[in-house]
Write a protein that holds these residues in place. Sequence first.
Motif, PDB file in Angstrom:
ATOM      1  N   LEU A   1      -3.460   1.242   4.784  1.00 15.27           N
ATOM      2  CA  LEU A   1      -2.781   0.486   4.772  1.00 15.27           C
ATOM      3  C   LEU A   1      -1.632  -0.128   3.523  1.00 15.27           C
ATOM      4  O   LEU A   1      -1.528   0.313   3.113  1.00 15.27           O
ATOM      5  N   GLU A   2      -0.601   0.501   4.693  1.00 16.30           N
ATOM      6  CA  GLU A   2       1.117  -0.249   4.052  1.00 16.30           C
ATOM      7  C   GLU A   2       0.985  -1.142   3.985  1.00 16.30           C
ATOM      8  O   GLU A   2       0.964  -2.872   4.873  1.00 16.30           O
ATOM      9  N   LEU A   3       0.747  -2.527   2.718  1.00 21.14           N
ATOM     10  CA  LEU A   3       0.764  -3.333   2.494  1.00 21.14           C
ATOM     11  C   LEU A   3       2.279  -4.233   2.428  1.00 21.14           C
ATOM     12  O   LEU A   3       3.359  -3.823   1.128  1.00 21.14           O
ATOM     13  N   ALA A   4       2.495  -5.835   3.066  1.00 20.71           N
ATOM     14  CA  ALA A   4       3.534  -6.653   3.040  1.00 20.71           C
ATOM     15  C   ALA A   4       3.594  -7.663   3.226  1.00 20.71           C
ATOM     16  O   ALA A   4       2.865  -8.281   4.743  1.00 20.71           O
ATOM     17  N   GLY A   5       4.310  -8.689   2.767  1.00 24.12           N
ATOM     18  CA  GLY A   5       3.988  -9.556   3.264  1.00 24.12           C
ATOM     19  C   GLY A   5       5.222 -10.343   3.939  1.00 24.12           C
ATOM     20  O   GLY A   5       5.055 -11.986   4.750  1.00 24.12           O
ATOM     21  N   ASP A   6       6.544  -9.763   3.935  1.00 27.29           N
ATOM     22  CA  ASP A   6       7.901 -10.576   4.354  1.00 27.29           C
ATOM     23  C   ASP A   6       8.503  -9.263   3.923  1.00 27.29           C
ATOM     24  O   ASP A   6       8.163  -8.196   3.579  1.00 27.29           O
ATOM     25  N   GLN A   7       9.671  -9.400   4.993  1.00 30.32           N
ATOM     26  CA  GLN A   7      10.886  -8.236   4.296  1.00 30.32           C
ATOM     27  C   GLN A   7      12.501  -9.111   4.686  1.00 30.32           C
ATOM     28  O   GLN A   7      12.406  -9.570   5.683  1.00 30.32           O
TER      29      GLN A   7
ATOM     30  N   LEU B   1     -15.421  11.555  -0.117  1.00 33.53           N
ATOM     31  CA  LEU B   1     -15.826   9.684  -0.394  1.00 33.53           C
ATOM     32  C   LEU B   1     -15.316   9.066   0.483  1.00 33.53           C
ATOM     33  O   LEU B   1     -14.074   9.102   1.095  1.00 33.53           O
ATOM     34  N   PRO B   2     -16.117   7.924   0.956  1.00 34.35           N
ATOM     35  CA  PRO B   2     -15.788   6.435   1.739  1.00 34.35           C
ATOM     36  C   PRO B   2     -14.389   6.281   1.215  1.00 34.35           C
ATOM     37  O   PRO B   2     -14.885   5.769   0.254  1.00 34.35           O
ATOM     38  N   ALA B   3     -13.334   6.072   1.573  1.00 31.95           N
ATOM     39  CA  ALA B   3     -12.011   5.427   1.077  1.00 31.95           C
ATOM     40  C   ALA B   3     -11.205   5.028   1.630  1.00 31.95           C
ATOM     41  O   ALA B   3     -11.439   4.260   2.940  1.00 31.95           O
ATOM     42  N   THR B   4     -10.758   4.093   1.351  1.00 35.49           N
ATOM     43  CA  THR B   4      -9.847   3.086   2.072  1.00 35.49           C
ATOM     44  C   THR B   4      -8.502   3.292   0.329  1.00 35.49           C
ATOM     45  O   THR B   4      -8.848   3.125  -0.186  1.00 35.49           O
ATOM     46  N   VAL B   5      -6.781   3.856   1.552  1.00 30.33           N
ATOM     47  CA  VAL B   5      -5.851   4.165   0.628  1.00 30.33           C
ATOM     48  C   VAL B   5      -4.905   2.238   1.182  1.00 30.33           C
ATOM     49  O   VAL B   5      -4.330   2.306   2.386  1.00 30.33           O
ATOM     50  N   LEU B   6      -4.839   1.818   0.469  1.00 28.20           N
ATOM     51  CA  LEU B   6      -3.554   0.455  -0.086  1.00 28.20           C
ATOM     52  C   LEU B   6      -2.387   1.666  -0.414  1.00 28.20           C
ATOM     53  O   LEU B   6      -2.470   2.007  -1.778  1.00 28.20           O
ATOM     54  N   ARG B   7      -1.635   0.742  -0.087  1.00 30.69           N
ATOM     55  CA  ARG B   7      -0.072   1.039   0.271  1.00 30.69           C
ATOM     56  C   ARG B   7       0.976   0.277  -0.457  1.00 30.69           C
ATOM     57  O   ARG B   7       1.368   0.033   1.195  1.00 30.69           O
ATOM     58  N   PRO B   8       0.979  -0.371  -1.678  1.00 26.96           N
ATOM     59  CA  PRO B   8       1.595  -1.545  -1.365  1.00 26.96           C
ATOM     60  C   PRO B   8       3.574  -1.130  -1.265  1.00 26.96           C
ATOM     61  O   PRO B   8       4.120  -0.085  -1.730  1.00 26.96           O
TER      62      PRO B   8
ATOM     63  N   ALA C   1      -4.946   2.246  -4.826  1.00 26.19           N
ATOM     64  CA  ALA C   1      -3.656   1.222  -4.494  1.00 26.19           C
ATOM     65  C   ALA C   1      -3.253   2.879  -5.048  1.00 26.19           C
ATOM     66  O   ALA C   1      -2.709   3.239  -5.800  1.00 26.19           O
ATOM     67  N   SER C   2      -1.572   3.190  -3.580  1.00 25.03           N
ATOM     68  CA  SER C   2      -1.217   3.848  -3.480  1.00 25.03           C
ATOM     69  C   SER C   2       0.325   3.436  -3.605  1.00 25.03           C
ATOM     70  O   SER C   2       0.637   2.305  -5.120  1.00 25.03           O
ATOM     71  N   VAL C   3       1.567   4.076  -3.046  1.00 26.32           N
ATOM     72  CA  VAL C   3       2.376   3.217  -3.026  1.00 26.32           C
ATOM     73  C   VAL C   3       3.039   3.523  -1.403  1.00 26.32           C
ATOM     74  O   VAL C   3       2.482   4.470  -0.628  1.00 26.32           O
ATOM     75  N   GLY C   4       3.584   2.599  -0.719  1.00 27.25           N
ATOM     76  CA  GLY C   4       4.027   2.723   0.807  1.00 27.25           C
ATOM     77  C   GLY C   4       5.289   3.637   0.347  1.00 27.25           C
ATOM     78  O   GLY C   4       5.874   4.366   0.190  1.00 27.25           O
ATOM     79  N   GLY C   5       4.520   4.487   1.856  1.00 31.59           N
ATOM     80  CA  GLY C   5       5.449   5.418   1.937  1.00 31.59           C
ATOM     81  C   GLY C   5       4.823   7.131   1.488  1.00 31.59           C
ATOM     82  O   GLY C   5       5.665   7.763   1.777  1.00 31.59           O
ATOM     83  N   ALA C   6       4.192   6.953   0.473  1.00 29.83           N
ATOM     84  CA  ALA C   6       3.553   7.812  -0.453  1.00 29.83           C
ATOM     85  C   ALA C   6       3.286   9.578   1.166  1.00 29.83           C
ATOM     86  O   ALA C   6       3.526  10.948   0.969  1.00 29.83           O
ATOM     87  N   GLU C   7       2.791   9.252   2.782  1.00 26.62           N
ATOM     88  CA  GLU C   7       2.681  10.098   3.122  1.00 26.62           C
ATOM     89  C   GLU C   7       4.340  10.202   3.957  1.00 26.62           C
ATOM     90  O   GLU C   7       4.240  11.379   4.601  1.00 26.62           O
ATOM     91  N   ARG C   8       5.513  10.369   3.544  1.00 30.28           N
ATOM     92  CA  ARG C   8       6.476   9.823   4.677  1.00 30.28           C
ATOM     93  C   ARG C   8       7.187  10.441   4.176  1.00 30.28           C
ATOM     94  O   ARG C   8       8.451  10.972   4.535  1.00 30.28           O
ATOM     95  N   VAL C   9       7.551  10.533   2.393  1.00 28.08           N
ATOM     96  CA  VAL C   9       9.097  11.000   1.833  1.00 28.08           C
ATOM     97  C   VAL C   9       8.446  11.597   0.390  1.00 28.08           C
ATOM     98  O   VAL C   9       7.535  11.727  -0.386  1.00 28.08           O
ATOM     99  N   ARG C  10       9.255  12.948   0.149  1.00 27.60           N
ATOM    100  CA  ARG C  10       8.695  13.674  -1.169  1.00 27.60           C
ATOM    101  C   ARG C  10      10.146  13.626  -2.121  1.00 27.60           C
ATOM    102  O   ARG C  10      11.315  13.085  -1.686  1.00 27.60           O
TER     103      ARG C  10
END
Length: 284
Positions: A203-209, A140-147, A111-120
């Motif tokens: 996966l960047e995760l959102a259910g609404d905007q 490691l075989p991995a899935t990164v979730l970016r809420p 569990a990371s955070v949305g945009g972690a790869e795009r902003v410093r």
Amino acid sequence: MDKPLILVTGATGNQGGAVVDAMLEHPDQWQVRALTRDPSSAAARALTARGVDVVAGDMADEDSMRRALRGASGVFGVQNSRTAGLKGEVRQGTTLVDAARDAGVEHFVYASVGGAERVRGIPHFDTKWEIEQHLRASGLPATVLRPTTFMDVFTMRGASVGLGMMAAALGPHKPLQMIAVRDIGVFARLAFEHPDTYAGQNLELAGDQLTVPRIAATLKAAGRPGRYARLPKVLLRAMGKEARMLFWFGESGYDADIPALREQHPGLLTLMHWLTRTDRLEAA
């Protein structure tokens, strides 16, 4: 054949707890082991009562993690810089990754955070990006979730101040993406259920905007306070590094593909649906 064992860190917290909930919706598929610093806490005892194997452990301690990982085929990893500190968060995350690699874990969901790869320059984004890079280098075989933003923040104490700060940074027209913590748990479960599909995905995760005025209107429609006052931007600048996230929301912000996510998880919650869920209200 034994059911796969999944170690869930942060199991008495928001995200880890949501993963436990999602896994226990399919109890015939999994064994769930919950990592906590205090197995005697009320939250930990409640997990034990639900059939979860609760173990004590410290993510910053290698020996502790080796013991917790015995027999585990999957790991859900989440760290909290508010409790561990920024350096402590990185140490916890990298120690857990290394222990999982040494234990032969088959799938690591982080569990990371949305945009972690795009902003410093946002401190708690930078730490998660550092852990992401360490996980990637581990092999490691991995899935990164970016809420994205948790919907919970709009119902917490002081929510009106938070909305006022977001109004200052976003203005009246730019939307903010958000996610129900429950749905983070569902995506973690999907990743464990379908490793061939989800391994290697970020996966960047959102259910609404919604814009800030729409957030306020939705809160009011659901019987919640939706008041806020737009704060001057000069007050945000006085917050220093902590304001960087708010200004980033206004500059570019989150970029989850909500329609694609809803195809994978049709029950993905909007803010209104989250606010009015019967089971959530009963648990409150």
